[in-house]
Scaffold this motif. Structure first.
Motif, PDB file in Angstrom:
ATOM      1  N   UNK A  26       0.813  -1.208   0.000  1.00 17.64           N
ATOM      2  CA  UNK A  26       0.000   0.000   0.000  1.00 17.64           C
ATOM      3  C   UNK A  26       0.854   1.268   0.000  1.00 17.64           C
ATOM      4  N   UNK A  27       1.894   1.332   0.829  1.00 19.71           N
ATOM      5  CA  UNK A  27       2.707   2.546   0.908  1.00 19.71           C
ATOM      6  C   UNK A  27       3.428   2.861  -0.408  1.00 19.71           C
ATOM      7  N   UNK A  28       4.077   1.897  -1.068  1.00 20.31           N
ATOM      8  CA  UNK A  28       4.677   2.221  -2.365  1.00 20.31           C
ATOM      9  C   UNK A  28       3.638   2.642  -3.404  1.00 20.31           C
ATOM     10  N   UNK A  29       2.453   2.056  -3.361  1.00 17.90           N
ATOM     11  CA  UNK A  29       1.400   2.450  -4.296  1.00 17.90           C
ATOM     12  C   UNK A  29       0.961   3.884  -4.037  1.00 17.90           C
ATOM     13  N   UNK A  30       0.843   4.262  -2.775  1.00 18.61           N
ATOM     14  CA  UNK A  30       0.487   5.638  -2.437  1.00 18.61           C
ATOM     15  C   UNK A  30       1.593   6.604  -2.824  1.00 18.61           C
ATOM     16  N   UNK A  31       2.848   6.185  -2.684  1.00 16.20           N
ATOM     17  CA  UNK A  31       3.970   7.028  -3.092  1.00 16.20           C
ATOM     18  C   UNK A  31       3.932   7.260  -4.600  1.00 16.20           C
ATOM     19  N   UNK A  32       3.636   6.225  -5.369  1.00 19.89           N
ATOM     20  CA  UNK A  32       3.539   6.371  -6.829  1.00 19.89           C
ATOM     21  C   UNK A  32       2.365   7.260  -7.210  1.00 19.89           C
ATOM     22  N   UNK A  33       1.267   7.133  -6.521  1.00 23.63           N
ATOM     23  CA  UNK A  33       0.108   7.984  -6.795  1.00 23.63           C
ATOM     24  C   UNK A  33       0.430   9.441  -6.482  1.00 23.63           C
ATOM     25  N   UNK A  34       1.107   9.673  -5.380  1.00 25.51           N
ATOM     26  CA  UNK A  34       1.516  11.030  -5.044  1.00 25.51           C
ATOM     27  C   UNK A  34       2.475  11.607  -6.063  1.00 25.51           C
ATOM     28  N   UNK A  35       3.415  10.783  -6.519  1.00 29.82           N
ATOM     29  CA  UNK A  35       4.350  11.220  -7.551  1.00 29.82           C
ATOM     30  C   UNK A  35       3.604  11.601  -8.819  1.00 29.82           C
ATOM     31  N   UNK A  36       2.657  10.793  -9.235  1.00 33.52           N
ATOM     32  CA  UNK A  36       1.871  11.100 -10.429  1.00 33.52           C
ATOM     33  C   UNK A  36       1.047  12.359 -10.262  1.00 33.52           C
ATOM     34  N   UNK A  37       0.503  12.547  -9.080  1.00 32.81           N
ATOM     35  CA  UNK A  37      -0.297  13.742  -8.800  1.00 32.81           C
ATOM     36  C   UNK A  37       0.553  15.000  -8.925  1.00 32.81           C
ATOM     37  N   UNK A  38       1.734  14.988  -8.337  1.00 29.32           N
ATOM     38  CA  UNK A  38       2.596  16.163  -8.404  1.00 29.32           C
ATOM     39  C   UNK A  38       3.251  16.321  -9.771  1.00 29.32           C
ATOM     40  N   UNK A  39       3.490  15.219 -10.469  1.00 24.08           N
ATOM     41  CA  UNK A  39       4.029  15.286 -11.826  1.00 24.08           C
ATOM     42  C   UNK A  39       3.046  15.968 -12.763  1.00 24.08           C
ATOM     43  N   UNK A  40       1.754  15.789 -12.511  1.00 19.86           N
ATOM     44  CA  UNK A  40       0.724  16.396 -13.359  1.00 19.86           C
ATOM     45  C   UNK A  40       0.739  17.917 -13.277  1.00 19.86           C
ATOM     46  N   UNK A  43       5.815  21.007 -15.688  1.00 18.34           N
ATOM     47  CA  UNK A  43       5.886  21.288 -17.116  1.00 18.34           C
ATOM     48  C   UNK A  43       5.925  20.043 -17.974  1.00 18.34           C
ATOM     49  N   UNK A  44       6.152  18.887 -17.369  1.00 19.20           N
ATOM     50  CA  UNK A  44       6.200  17.638 -18.123  1.00 19.20           C
ATOM     51  C   UNK A  44       4.813  17.109 -18.459  1.00 19.20           C
ATOM     52  N   UNK A  45       3.784  17.620 -17.813  1.00 16.65           N
ATOM     53  CA  UNK A  45       2.422  17.109 -18.006  1.00 16.65           C
ATOM     54  C   UNK A  45       1.948  17.218 -19.458  1.00 16.65           C
ATOM     55  N   UNK A  46       2.147  18.356 -20.162  1.00 17.71           N
ATOM     56  CA  UNK A  46       1.694  18.409 -21.555  1.00 17.71           C
ATOM     57  C   UNK A  46       2.419  17.408 -22.454  1.00 17.71           C
ATOM     58  N   UNK A  47       3.698  17.186 -22.196  1.00 18.17           N
ATOM     59  CA  UNK A  47       4.455  16.210 -22.984  1.00 18.17           C
ATOM     60  C   UNK A  47       3.927  14.795 -22.773  1.00 18.17           C
ATOM     61  N   UNK A  48       3.653  14.462 -21.522  1.00 15.70           N
ATOM     62  CA  UNK A  48       3.126  13.130 -21.203  1.00 15.70           C
ATOM     63  C   UNK A  48       1.735  12.957 -21.794  1.00 15.70           C
ATOM     64  N   UNK A  49       0.897  13.976 -21.677  1.00 12.99           N
ATOM     65  CA  UNK A  49      -0.448  13.916 -22.242  1.00 12.99           C
ATOM     66  C   UNK A  49      -0.394  13.762 -23.753  1.00 12.99           C
TER      67      UNK A  49
END
Length: 62
Positions: A26-40, A43-49
């Protein structure tokens, strides 16, 4: 918009199955979700989208 909602649901199901199966804790999954949330919010968000839209466009043309 419909594609991004489908991807969110699909990834949510994958994460749920991985947590339930014991492959991911659960903790690593939450860490990945948090990383994705802040990554969004970076400036990398438009490139990823754009990359995701290109891939889904390529898949839908097959």
């Amino acid at each position: 918009m419909a594609v991004s909602i489908s991807v969110v649901i699909l990834l949510g199901i994958v994460v749920f199955v991985l947590i339930r199966g014991g492959s991911v804790r659960l903790l690593p999954a939450l860490a990945c979700a948090g990383f994705g949330f802040f990554l969004a919010s970076t400036g990398a968000a438009p490139l990823i989208t754009g990359a995701i839209n290109a891939v889904t466009g390529w898949i839908s043309s097959i």
